[in-house]
Design an enzyme around this catalytic site. Structure first.
Site, mmCIF file in Angstrom:
data_model
loop_
_atom_site.group_PDB
_atom_site.id
_atom_site.type_symbol
_atom_site.label_atom_id
_atom_site.label_comp_id
_atom_site.label_asym_id
_atom_site.label_seq_id
_atom_site.Cartn_x
_atom_site.Cartn_y
_atom_site.Cartn_z
ATOM 1 N N CYS A 126 -6.507 39.237 9.158
ATOM 2 C CA CYS A 126 -5.507 38.051 9.411
ATOM 3 C C CYS A 126 -6.126 37.204 10.486
ATOM 4 O O CYS A 126 -6.660 37.628 11.538
ATOM 5 C CB CYS A 126 -4.277 38.523 9.975
ATOM 6 N N CYS A 175 1.538 38.765 7.117
ATOM 7 C CA CYS A 175 0.988 39.748 7.723
ATOM 8 C C CYS A 175 1.907 40.654 8.539
ATOM 9 O O CYS A 175 2.913 40.276 9.164
ATOM 10 C CB CYS A 175 -0.015 39.186 8.939
ATOM 11 N N CYS A 178 1.788 40.078 12.696
ATOM 12 C CA CYS A 178 2.473 38.934 13.434
ATOM 13 C C CYS A 178 3.296 38.104 12.493
ATOM 14 O O CYS A 178 3.690 36.957 12.895
ATOM 15 C CB CYS A 178 1.166 37.965 13.752
ATOM 16 N N CYS A 205 -2.637 36.415 -4.584
ATOM 17 C CA CYS A 205 -3.041 35.315 -4.771
ATOM 18 C C CYS A 205 -3.036 34.625 -3.204
ATOM 19 O O CYS A 205 -1.987 34.352 -2.638
ATOM 20 C CB CYS A 205 -2.446 34.384 -5.386
#
Length: 243
Positions: A126, A175, A178, A205
């Site tokens: 991330c 994520c 976060c 995707c």
């Protein structure tokens, strides 16, 4: 008792009619929710238009791409890593902030990570908090113009929706640490024969700008908001309302 309007027309199985009605209801409702989004340039609209073409030619509805949808869950509350929006804007680049915190979508083939394959060994993390999200082992070429994966690591959170909507509409992925927007998950992996997606049935995707590639054995990180040679990344308006 089945009313006359519920009976499928000649030549169309009931399940096709059911899926068609579900798609139509979702399509109409989505237009009322997000009237100002440019459907010619965002990912869900591009894929949705392709799905409509397939439906007209008689393809099965399992390949249908989603209409626009809004995940109303906060991208801040309940997540381990939290910042104010001002802090996020300072920490992230403009493109990263647009995708991760505002739910924006990059143009097709605009991220350098779209050119990476499973031979680029490493992990994709991330861009907001470094949580590991995807493994290079699960990366495959979908031809969509966005980095695609057949599976995800534990750091990925999938939007919880009913099975019909998940099939017709896709679902948002974030994520887990976060709450940042990453992209969408579609249940059409079986279409990509000869790839790892045909085994899992899934296609993640993902916006390349949401990721940072970390090569195994060291080496420089590759930031996904970097454009391929002679390319400039452009971003669409956010698909998901800010939280």
């Amino acid at each position: 008792m089945m009313h006359s309007w519920m009976r499928p027309s000649s030549g169309f199985p009931p399940i096709v009619v059911l899926f068609g009605l579900a798609w139509l209801i979702n399509h109409v409702s989505s237009l009322s929710l997000t009237p100002n989004i440019n459907e010619n340039t965002n990912r869900r609209a591009v894929l949705k238009n392709a799905a409509v073409a397939l439906a007209i030619t008689g393809a099965t509805t399992t390949t249908a791409a989603p209409a626009l949808a809004t995940n109303k869950k906060s991208r801040t509350e309940g997540y381990a890593v939290q910042h104010t929006e001002r802090e996020w804007a300072y920490i992230l680049s403009g493109p990263q902030y647009n995708i991760l915190r505002q739910g924006g979508t990059e143009r097709q083939k605009s991220s350098i990570l779209n050119t990476f394959t499973s031979e680029n060994i490493g992990t994709y993390g991330c861009a907001g908090c470094d949580t590991q999200l995807f493994s290079s082992e699960d990366k495959f070429s979908s031809g969509t113009g966005w980095p695609s994966f057949s599976d995800a690591l534990q750091g990925v959170e999938e939007e919880s929706v009913d099975p019909i909507r998940a099939t017709l509409d896709g679902r948002e992925v974030r994520c887990r640490t976060c709450g940042s927007h990453l992209g969408d998950l579609f249940n059409d992996g079986w279409v990509y024969m000869g790839t790892s997606a045909s085994k899992t049935g899934k296609r993640y995707c993902i916006d390349g700008g949401a990721l940072i590639f970390k090569p195994i054995g060291g080496g420089e990180d590759v930031f996904g908001d970097t454009a391929p040679p002679n390319k400039a990344i452009q971003y669409n308006a956010p698909m998901y309302r800010s939280s």
